[in-house]
Design an enzyme around this catalytic site. Structure first.
Site, PDB file in Angstrom:
ATOM      1  N   MET A  10       0.697  -1.129  -0.198  1.00  0.00           N
ATOM      2  CA  MET A  10      -0.099  -0.166   0.191  1.00  0.00           C
ATOM      3  C   MET A  10       0.788   1.290  -0.062  1.00  0.00           C
ATOM      4  O   MET A  10       0.496   2.461   0.244  1.00  0.00           O
ATOM      5  CB  MET A  10      -1.063  -0.062   1.328  1.00  0.00           C
ATOM      6  N   LEU A  34       6.867   3.664   1.130  1.00  0.00           N
ATOM      7  CA  LEU A  34       7.901   2.095   1.169  1.00  0.00           C
ATOM      8  C   LEU A  34       8.401   2.034   2.626  1.00  0.00           C
ATOM      9  O   LEU A  34       9.380   3.589   3.112  1.00  0.00           O
ATOM     10  CB  LEU A  34       8.216   2.018   0.861  1.00  0.00           C
ATOM     11  N   HIS A  76       9.309  -3.270   3.153  1.00  0.00           N
ATOM     12  CA  HIS A  76       9.029  -3.473   2.259  1.00  0.00           C
ATOM     13  C   HIS A  76      10.256  -3.961   1.601  1.00  0.00           C
ATOM     14  O   HIS A  76      10.209  -4.831   0.092  1.00  0.00           O
ATOM     15  CB  HIS A  76       8.419  -1.996   1.502  1.00  0.00           C
ATOM     16  N   VAL A 115      11.211  -6.978  10.025  1.00  0.00           N
ATOM     17  CA  VAL A 115      12.022  -5.931   9.693  1.00  0.00           C
ATOM     18  C   VAL A 115      11.293  -4.811  10.989  1.00  0.00           C
ATOM     19  O   VAL A 115      10.043  -4.763  11.016  1.00  0.00           O
ATOM     20  CB  VAL A 115      11.963  -5.448   8.430  1.00  0.00           C
ATOM     21  N   SER A 151       4.373   1.115   7.877  1.00  0.00           N
ATOM     22  CA  SER A 151       3.778   2.580   7.761  1.00  0.00           C
ATOM     23  C   SER A 151       2.059   3.285   8.661  1.00  0.00           C
ATOM     24  O   SER A 151       2.625   4.666   8.187  1.00  0.00           O
ATOM     25  CB  SER A 151       2.847   2.188   6.174  1.00  0.00           C
TER      26      SER A 151
HETATM   27  P1  AMP Z   1       1.291  -2.917   3.279  1.00  0.00           P
HETATM   28  O1  AMP Z   1       2.276  -1.511   2.526  1.00  0.00           O
HETATM   29  O2  AMP Z   1       1.644  -1.778   4.965  1.00  0.00           O
HETATM   30  O3  AMP Z   1      -0.178  -3.171   3.170  1.00  0.00           O
HETATM   31  O4  AMP Z   1       2.188  -4.191   3.702  1.00  0.00           O
HETATM   32  C1  AMP Z   1       2.637  -4.978   2.154  1.00  0.00           C
HETATM   33  C2  AMP Z   1       3.649  -6.043   2.781  1.00  0.00           C
HETATM   34  O5  AMP Z   1       4.977  -5.406   3.303  1.00  0.00           O
HETATM   35  C3  AMP Z   1       2.500  -6.651   2.913  1.00  0.00           C
HETATM   36  O6  AMP Z   1       3.379  -8.573   2.802  1.00  0.00           O
HETATM   37  C4  AMP Z   1       3.363  -7.039   4.836  1.00  0.00           C
HETATM   38  O7  AMP Z   1       3.057  -7.761   5.612  1.00  0.00           O
HETATM   39  C5  AMP Z   1       5.064  -6.817   4.141  1.00  0.00           C
HETATM   40  N1  AMP Z   1       5.423  -5.950   5.898  1.00  0.00           N
HETATM   41  C6  AMP Z   1       5.365  -4.696   5.945  1.00  0.00           C
HETATM   42  N2  AMP Z   1       5.938  -4.278   6.977  1.00  0.00           N
HETATM   43  C7  AMP Z   1       6.749  -4.257   7.327  1.00  0.00           C
HETATM   44  C8  AMP Z   1       7.698  -5.149   8.064  1.00  0.00           C
HETATM   45  N3  AMP Z   1       8.158  -4.741   8.883  1.00  0.00           N
HETATM   46  N4  AMP Z   1       8.467  -6.182   7.764  1.00  0.00           N
HETATM   47  C9  AMP Z   1       8.086  -7.058   6.849  1.00  0.00           C
HETATM   48  N5  AMP Z   1       7.174  -6.718   5.828  1.00  0.00           N
HETATM   49  C10 AMP Z   1       6.297  -5.856   6.053  1.00  0.00           C
END
Ligand code: AMP
Length: 281
Positions: free
Chosen positions: A29, A32, A36, A177, A187
């Site tokens: 989403m 980043l 990500h 992470v 985010s």
């Molecule tokens: P989002 O943009 O928050 O919807 O996340 C997109 C992808 O990044 C999803 O598969 C999340 O699980 C992954 N993601 C978000 N934050 C982290 C993090 N801190 N560590 C690893 N993956 C993440």
């Protein structure tokens, strides 16, 4: 990085990338951050061409949730994707993804979508699975990478691919992470005030307290959750939504911890909803 905003541009970009081999898709989403980045890096290691989608999916937000104020940083995201060596960025408008409005047919996550986060965000996982199914249809990737940070989401996507025979597509999950103090990157951390940010680490610390109990030999779920709850008490700004010990694949609550069991937590930190989890060693 090639930027595509429409289906036509996406088709053209996919054609241009065909010579690179296996296509990986990393759905996001946007806004980043290093969490990500690790997904993109894993995709780069395992596929010839890496695409990231950046789409704040209205379908997965409840009526009182943060859809309109969700952080957006298109130019920062593109710079980041370029630096990571991603080949394609797909940034569609809502109308591009949902022409004619919300889809009439959607993906039903079943009972697993009603546990944990699903209990507090009705319809959330139906929205997630529906958009991911659409993205899989648009990209036809051979690989897709998700983050362990959203354990329930990753499990549901795996199940969807298997149960609905969406393959051949490999679903990989990259480790969570974290910030220096252990807070899982998100985010949504941008919403936190200074004091909220200080206390947000309480999610991680609670999980760590339980994990340490497990490492010391405690196996009773209730005891481990008790350790986590005591630690959580040190963070008055955190309002617990759930704290559970679950089976990693079924998401069913388990009474005895074993290697691979998942401790999952969600809490409000002020108005910001945060989640985290740890897989027991
Ligand atoms: P989002 O943009 O928050 O919807 O996340 C997109 C992808 O990044 C999803 O598969 C999340 O699980 C992954 N993601 C978000 N934050 C982290 C993090 N801190 N560590 C690893 N993956 C993440």
């Amino acid at each position: 990085v090639i930027v595509a905003r429409t289906r036509d541009e996406l088709e053209r970009a996919k054609r241009d990338l065909r010579g690179l081999g296996r296509l990986a898709l990393v759905p996001t989403m946007g806004a980043l951050h290093p969490g990500h980045d690790s997904l993109i890096t894993l995709a780069r290691e395992e596929a010839g061409a890496v695409a990231a989608s950046i789409f704040v999916n209205p379908l997965q937000f409840g009526p009182t949730e943060d859809f309109t104020r969700y952080p957006r940083d298109e130019s920062g995201d593109l710079t980041r994707l370029e630096a990571l060596g991603a080949h394609l960025a797909f940034l569609p408008s809502t109308e591009e993804v949902y022409p004619g409005g919300a889809p009439r047919v959607t993906v039903h996550p079943g009972a697993m979508g009603e546990r944990l986060c699903g209990a507090f965000r009705p319809g959330h996982f139906a929205g997630v699975l529906t958009v991911v199914a659409k993205l899989f249809g648009m990209f036809r990737p051979e690989l897709s990478v998700f983050g362990q940070k959203d354990h329930q989401q990753a499990v549901l996507i795996r199940r969807m691919v298997e149960d609905l025979e969406l393959g051949p597509i490999t679903v990989r999950v990259a480790p969570t992470v974290r910030e220096q103090d252990g807070l899982a990157m998100s985010s949504r951390n941008a919403y936190l005030s200074a004091e909220e940010r200080r206390q947000a680490v309480g999610l991680h610390q609670s999980l760590q307290a339980a994990r340490q109990g497990y490492v010391r030999g405690e196996r009773a779920g209730a005891r481990l959750l008790g350790l986590a709850r005591v630690r959580l008490g040190e963070f008055p700004l955190l309002q617990l939504q759930y704290l559970e010990l679950v089976h990693p694949e079924t998401l069913q609550s388990v009474e005895r911890a074993e290697s691979g069991s998942v401790l999952a937590i969600a809490a409000l930190c002020g108005r910001t909803r945060l989640i985290d989890n740890v897989v027991l060693p």
